[in-house]
Motif scaffolding. Structure first.
Motif, PDB file in Angstrom:
ATOM      1  N   ALA A 161       0.844  -1.195   0.000  1.00 63.63           N
ATOM      2  CA  ALA A 161       0.000   0.000   0.000  1.00 63.63           C
ATOM      3  C   ALA A 161       0.876   1.241   0.000  1.00 63.63           C
ATOM      4  O   ALA A 161       1.866   1.313   0.728  1.00 63.63           O
ATOM      5  CB  ALA A 161      -0.921   0.008   1.222  1.00 63.63           C
ATOM      6  N   GLY A 162       0.504   2.185  -0.823  1.00 60.06           N
ATOM      7  CA  GLY A 162       1.137   3.493  -0.815  1.00 60.06           C
ATOM      8  C   GLY A 162       0.223   4.445  -0.052  1.00 60.06           C
ATOM      9  O   GLY A 162      -0.982   4.494  -0.307  1.00 60.06           O
ATOM     10  N   VAL A 163       0.784   5.148   0.914  1.00 59.80           N
ATOM     11  CA  VAL A 163      -0.014   6.046   1.749  1.00 59.80           C
ATOM     12  C   VAL A 163       0.635   7.425   1.750  1.00 59.80           C
ATOM     13  O   VAL A 163       1.826   7.555   2.042  1.00 59.80           O
ATOM     14  CB  VAL A 163      -0.119   5.527   3.205  1.00 59.80           C
ATOM     15  N   THR A 164      -0.159   8.423   1.406  1.00 56.03           N
ATOM     16  CA  THR A 164       0.293   9.803   1.496  1.00 56.03           C
ATOM     17  C   THR A 164      -0.553  10.493   2.546  1.00 56.03           C
ATOM     18  O   THR A 164      -1.775  10.441   2.498  1.00 56.03           O
ATOM     19  CB  THR A 164       0.137  10.526   0.148  1.00 56.03           C
ATOM     20  N   ASP A 165       0.102  11.077   3.533  1.00 60.02           N
ATOM     21  CA  ASP A 165      -0.581  11.814   4.595  1.00 60.02           C
ATOM     22  C   ASP A 165      -0.244  13.288   4.468  1.00 60.02           C
ATOM     23  O   ASP A 165       0.922  13.653   4.284  1.00 60.02           O
ATOM     24  CB  ASP A 165      -0.136  11.322   5.977  1.00 60.02           C
TER      25      ASP A 165
END
Length: 161
Positions: free
Chosen positions: A128-132
């Motif tokens: 999973a790629g997660v951008t916060d």
């Protein structure tokens, strides 16, 4: 004479960029104070270390997040307690992050992390790629958005994240 002046300048610079501040507050949010760009960058770096890498969610939330943080993820309620309750169980099933990119716009009080997580063996969870995205009010993180993308099993892109 020149050597003495140079030594004095280096000493001043090392004090300003010291990784261990003289006083660490219990919380940057009680109350939040105006912050310079380099202070926001330093506070955010400490937050990322504690939240993302150490996964010490409760302590990081107490120190860096507003108790009333505005949450833009539709599956998480507003407030730091809801954020901790949601994130801990999810990330317990992931290894990583394998990569973290941190970007801070000190002038606007915005900060971004980009992380790549891999599901632990046996969980069946994909990469999973997660951008916060975070917004500061002075020294306090007061708003959060995220974008989460899972790698589908039939991905044709060998380098999606």
């Amino acid at each position: 004479m020149l050597l003495k002046k140079l030594s004095a300048v280096i000493a001043c610079l090392s004090l300003r960029t010291s990784a261990s501040p003289v006083h660490q507050p219990q919380s940057f949010c009680s109350p939040s104070y105006p912050a310079s760009g380099w202070e926001i960058r330093d506070i955010f770096s400490q937050y990322v270390e504690q939240w993302v890498y150490q996964r010490d969610y409760s302590a990081a939330a107490a120190k860096y997040l507003s108790p009333n943080i505005i949450q833009h993820n539709p599956q998480i309620a507003n407030g730091s307690a809801a954020m901790v309750a949601a994130v801990g169980p999810i990330l317990a099933n992931y290894d990583g992050p394998n990569f973290s990119l941190v970007v801070v716009d000190e002038e606007k009080g915005l900060a971004v992390t980009l992380n790549r997580y891999v599901g632990k063996p046996g969980t069946g969870l994909p990469i999973a790629g997660v951008t916060d995205f975070y917004r500061f009010d002075g020294t306090c993180i007061v708003e959060h958005w995220d974008v989460i993308e899972s790698l589908p099993p039939n991905s044709t892109n060998p380098d999606p994240f």
